[in-house]
Design an enzyme around this catalytic site. Structure first.
Site, PDB file in Angstrom:
ATOM      1  N   ASP A  52      79.845  64.845  97.265  1.00  0.00           N
ATOM      2  CA  ASP A  52      81.131  65.244  97.842  1.00  0.00           C
ATOM      3  C   ASP A  52      82.017  65.772  96.729  1.00  0.00           C
ATOM      4  O   ASP A  52      81.905  65.341  95.575  1.00  0.00           O
ATOM      5  CB  ASP A  52      81.805  64.056  98.531  1.00  0.00           C
ATOM      6  CG  ASP A  52      81.141  63.675  99.843  1.00  0.00           C
ATOM      7  OD1 ASP A  52      80.560  64.556 100.502  1.00  0.00           O
ATOM      8  OD2 ASP A  52      81.217  62.494 100.217  1.00  0.00           O
ATOM      9  N   ASP A 103      79.740  68.730 105.420  1.00  0.00           N
ATOM     10  CA  ASP A 103      80.592  67.924 106.307  1.00  0.00           C
ATOM     11  C   ASP A 103      81.517  68.822 107.128  1.00  0.00           C
ATOM     12  O   ASP A 103      81.707  68.602 108.333  1.00  0.00           O
ATOM     13  CB  ASP A 103      81.446  66.941 105.496  1.00  0.00           C
ATOM     14  CG  ASP A 103      80.627  65.936 104.720  1.00  0.00           C
ATOM     15  OD1 ASP A 103      79.485  65.637 105.120  1.00  0.00           O
ATOM     16  OD2 ASP A 103      81.136  65.443 103.687  1.00  0.00           O
TER      17      ASP A 103
END
Length: 168
Positions: free
Chosen positions: A115, A133
């Site tokens: 991330d 995402d």
């Protein structure tokens, strides 16, 4: 057939972009480091998430891999079974599939998802996420919009049919 090709093209584009960005993050940032892009709003932060969204099911990599593979198989069967898709459905399914594959590859290779996107809104630090995402989230929202549009079209068609029957 053309509809399916478009879905798989979008899937491939999202997957390649996602993995390319993650390679750059892995190469140029150290784990935990932060680069402020827009002060008090947007930063790049290199984190590894062993769970799903918001770290749900943290340290459950194998379970998340299995769930991802099952979802991909189900979506792929649905795509192959369905004859035609609207443009909105093509885009949404491509985004979802590309995002799932992007995070699945991370889980298999890194045992965690990379991330890097960090946003701060009105003092609230939103959980760090990635392109995959975003693709999944946008894809799901577009599927919901597509279903709403489809339902409205069905209602409209029924109304027109009722009006025509009453005239005839």
């Amino acid at each position: 057939m053309k509809n399916r090709e478009n879905i798989y093209k979008i899937t491939s584009i999202i997957l390649m972009l996602d993995q390319f960005i993650k390679i750059l993050v892995n190469k140029y940032l150290t784990l935990g480091s932060m680069v402020k892009i827009i002060p008090n709003f947007f930063s790049l932060i290199y984190l590894k998430n062993t769970g799903a969204a918001f770290s749900i099911l943290e340290d459950s990599t194998l379970l998340l891999v299995i769930i991802s593979v099952i979802i991909v198989i189900v979506l792929d069967k649905y795509i192959k079974k369905t004859k035609e898709f609207s443009k909105l459905e093509e885009i949404s399914l491509g985004l979802i599939m590309g995002g799932i594959f992007g995070n699945l590859i991370d889980r298999i290779i890194h045992h965690a998802v990379i991330d890097y996107l960090s946003f701060k809104f009105f003092g609230y630090n939103f959980p760090v996420f990635n392109l995959a995402d975003m693709a999944i989230t946008i894809g799901v929202v577009l599927i919901i919009i597509s279903l709403i549009i489809e339902e409205k079209e069905k209602r409209s068609t029924k109304w027109v049919e009722m009006c025509l029957k009453s005239i005839i």
